[in-house]
Write an enzyme that holds these catalytic residues in place. Structure first.
Site, PDB file in Angstrom:
ATOM      1  N   SER A  63      94.918 -21.306  92.180  1.00 53.34           N
ATOM      2  CA  SER A  63      95.785 -22.438  92.536  1.00 53.34           C
ATOM      3  C   SER A  63      95.597 -22.947  93.963  1.00 53.34           C
ATOM      4  O   SER A  63      96.118 -24.010  94.290  1.00 53.34           O
ATOM      5  CB  SER A  63      97.248 -22.066  92.344  1.00 53.34           C
ATOM      6  OG  SER A  63      97.567 -22.089  90.986  1.00 53.34           O
ATOM      7  N   LYS A  66      94.434 -26.378  94.264  1.00 49.09           N
ATOM      8  CA  LYS A  66      95.356 -27.523  94.131  1.00 49.09           C
ATOM      9  C   LYS A  66      95.578 -28.230  95.462  1.00 49.09           C
ATOM     10  O   LYS A  66      95.879 -29.421  95.502  1.00 49.09           O
ATOM     11  CB  LYS A  66      96.694 -27.055  93.545  1.00 49.09           C
ATOM     12  CG  LYS A  66      96.564 -26.510  92.119  1.00 49.09           C
ATOM     13  CD  LYS A  66      97.854 -25.845  91.661  1.00 49.09           C
ATOM     14  CE  LYS A  66      97.707 -25.265  90.265  1.00 49.09           C
ATOM     15  NZ  LYS A  66      98.854 -24.429  89.861  1.00 49.09           N
ATOM     16  N   TYR A 188      90.005 -28.745  85.341  1.00 43.42           N
ATOM     17  CA  TYR A 188      91.025 -27.948  86.055  1.00 43.42           C
ATOM     18  C   TYR A 188      90.647 -26.461  86.059  1.00 43.42           C
ATOM     19  O   TYR A 188      90.725 -25.793  87.100  1.00 43.42           O
ATOM     20  CB  TYR A 188      92.382 -28.180  85.387  1.00 43.42           C
ATOM     21  CG  TYR A 188      93.461 -27.238  85.852  1.00 43.42           C
ATOM     22  CD1 TYR A 188      94.140 -27.461  87.048  1.00 43.42           C
ATOM     23  CD2 TYR A 188      93.815 -26.110  85.099  1.00 43.42           C
ATOM     24  CE1 TYR A 188      95.118 -26.570  87.489  1.00 43.42           C
ATOM     25  CE2 TYR A 188      94.786 -25.228  85.525  1.00 43.42           C
ATOM     26  CZ  TYR A 188      95.437 -25.468  86.715  1.00 43.42           C
ATOM     27  OH  TYR A 188      96.409 -24.592  87.149  1.00 43.42           O
ATOM     28  N   TYR A 240     105.497 -21.787  94.878  1.00 47.90           N
ATOM     29  CA  TYR A 240     106.270 -21.863  93.634  1.00 47.90           C
ATOM     30  C   TYR A 240     107.745 -21.569  93.838  1.00 47.90           C
ATOM     31  O   TYR A 240     108.322 -21.919  94.859  1.00 47.90           O
ATOM     32  CB  TYR A 240     105.662 -20.939  92.562  1.00 47.90           C
ATOM     33  CG  TYR A 240     104.193 -21.179  92.466  1.00 47.90           C
ATOM     34  CD1 TYR A 240     103.730 -22.390  91.957  1.00 47.90           C
ATOM     35  CD2 TYR A 240     103.280 -20.271  92.946  1.00 47.90           C
ATOM     36  CE1 TYR A 240     102.389 -22.661  91.922  1.00 47.90           C
ATOM     37  CE2 TYR A 240     101.936 -20.535  92.897  1.00 47.90           C
ATOM     38  CZ  TYR A 240     101.510 -21.733  92.381  1.00 47.90           C
ATOM     39  OH  TYR A 240     100.188 -21.993  92.356  1.00 47.90           O
ATOM     40  N   VAL A 258      96.759 -17.150  91.899  1.00 49.33           N
ATOM     41  CA  VAL A 258      96.888 -15.880  91.183  1.00 49.33           C
ATOM     42  C   VAL A 258      95.666 -14.964  91.333  1.00 49.33           C
ATOM     43  O   VAL A 258      95.698 -13.823  90.876  1.00 49.33           O
ATOM     44  CB  VAL A 258      97.218 -16.051  89.671  1.00 49.33           C
ATOM     45  CG1 VAL A 258      98.596 -16.614  89.455  1.00 49.33           C
ATOM     46  CG2 VAL A 258      96.159 -16.872  88.962  1.00 49.33           C
TER      47      VAL A 258
HETATM   48  O1  DON Z   1      96.422 -22.526  85.558  1.00 46.12           O
HETATM   49  C1  DON Z   1      96.481 -21.340  85.813  1.00 46.12           C
HETATM   50  O2  DON Z   1      97.297 -20.621  85.275  1.00 46.12           O
HETATM   51  C2  DON Z   1      95.529 -20.763  86.859  1.00 46.12           C
HETATM   52  N1  DON Z   1      94.237 -21.376  86.764  1.00 46.12           N
HETATM   53  C3  DON Z   1      96.024 -20.961  88.247  1.00 46.12           C
HETATM   54  C4  DON Z   1      97.399 -20.436  88.460  1.00 46.12           C
HETATM   55  C5  DON Z   1      97.687 -20.038  89.837  1.00 46.12           C
HETATM   56  O3  DON Z   1      96.868 -19.623  90.625  1.00 46.12           O
HETATM   57  C6  DON Z   1      99.103 -20.057  90.143  1.00 46.12           C
HETATM   58  N2  DON Z   1      99.310 -19.334  91.336  1.00 46.12           N
HETATM   59  N3  DON Z   1     100.049 -18.606  91.751  1.00 46.12           N
END
Ligand code: DON
Length: 304
Positions: A63, A66, A188, A240, A258
């Site tokens: 993420s 983003k 994405y 978040y 993540v």
């Molecule tokens: O879309 C997802 O679930 C992952 N590619 C990215 C999520 C993420 O890193 C959220 N972070 N805390």
């Protein structure tokens, strides 16, 4: 500021916490990373680099991507972006669907998955391959031509990306996707699968610490007002539903992923990235948040 000494102390103090938390396994490829990995890097706007642990080991930025896609979309659309994505903290998990129905397919902010999918939709509309454009942007702002995405991580997420597909189709049903949802989800997952090290990520975020300009090249990425606005969004939405607790403890705008990475910026001074794959219940790196809390405590530097 004795960043080198402070990073060493953080590394020592963190030892009992390394390996704690839960490594993300809903993307199976991420579960293979050793849970006790740790790296941290501070890069100052004057060009100094301080590192500790595995600061040069690449990991999945997830993420954190983003932040860079939002920068790119904001450059393309300016304030028009906010007609399609909000700017409020969601108070829900990063992959939650619950608000989308009540709010007619307009995600709360660009850093939850739904908002990031809209941002990627903007890039898919503009670029033949959005993920390549993101990789090229990151190569440019870091000066590291070998940055790329990891196909195995991208495939792993694509094979398990039911929630993101659901969100993209749901938003399409409200008219908030201009490109086919499958194209957007594919781009994405690839942008999330970009691999970078702590040093590279801190270098990449440095334009936000420096009024929108990459210090090493002088390239203007954003005007200073836009850099302020993106940093403000990181502060309120970058970690978040834990954003309130994070800013209470750390006091810096930040973006987490993540994969266990967190990037934070201190305007006028430096960017920092920490990596430790064990996550807390909100999906932020458990040791990473601690390390950043100690950094701002020991240096007595934050935005407040
Ligand atoms: O879309 C997802 O679930 C992952 N590619 C990215 C999520 C993420 O890193 C959220 N972070 N805390």
């Amino acid at each position: 500021m004795d960043y080198a000494g402070i990073l060493e102390k953080i590394h020592v103090d963190l030892q009992p916490w390394l390996g704690k938390g839960r490594v993300a396994d809903y993307i199976p490829e991420l579960a293979k990373v050793p849970a006790d990995s740790f790296g941290m890097a501070v890069v100052t706007t004057s060009g100094e680099v301080f590192r500790v642990g595995e600061a040069d080991t690449r990991f999945s930025i997830q993420s954190i991507s983003k932040l860079f896609t939002c920068t790119m979309a904001f450059r393309l659309l300016g304030d028009a972006l906010w007609q399609r994505v909000g700017r409020e903290p969601s108070g829900t998990a990063f992959n939650s669907l619950v608000q989308l129905e009540a709010e007619q397919g307009k995600p709360r902010n660009p850093f939850i998955n739904a908002g990031a999918l809209v941002v990627t939709d903007v890039l898919c509309r503009r670029f033949v391959k959005a993920e390549t454009a993101v990789v090229e942007f990151l190569r440019r702002v870091t000066g590291e031509p070998s940055i790329d995405y990891d196909m195995r991580v991208a495939q792993s997420e694509l094979a398990h990306g039911h929630r993101n597909r659901a969100m993209a189709h749901f938003m399409a049903s409200f008219g908030n996707m201009e490109m086919p949802p499958e194209v957007v989800v594919d781009a994405y997952c690839r942008q999330c699968a970009i691999s970078m090290s702590c040093v590279e990520l801190a270098k990449a975020a440095l334009y936000l610490s420096n009024g929108g300009v990459v210090p090493s090249t002088g390239e203007r990425i954003l005007d200073s007002s836009s850099a302020k606005r993106l940093s403000a969004l990181m502060l309120t939405c970058g970690t978040y539903d834990a954003a309130g607790d994070f800013v209470y403890r750390v006091g810096l705008p930040a973006k987490s992923g993540v994969g266990g990475g967190i990037v934070a910026v201190l305007p006028g001074e430096m960017a920092v990235c920490v990596w430790s794959p064990g996550l807390d219940k909100n999906g932020n790196s458990l040791a990473g948040v601690m390390a950043l809390e100690w950094l701002t405590t020991f240096t007595d530097q934050s935005i407040f």
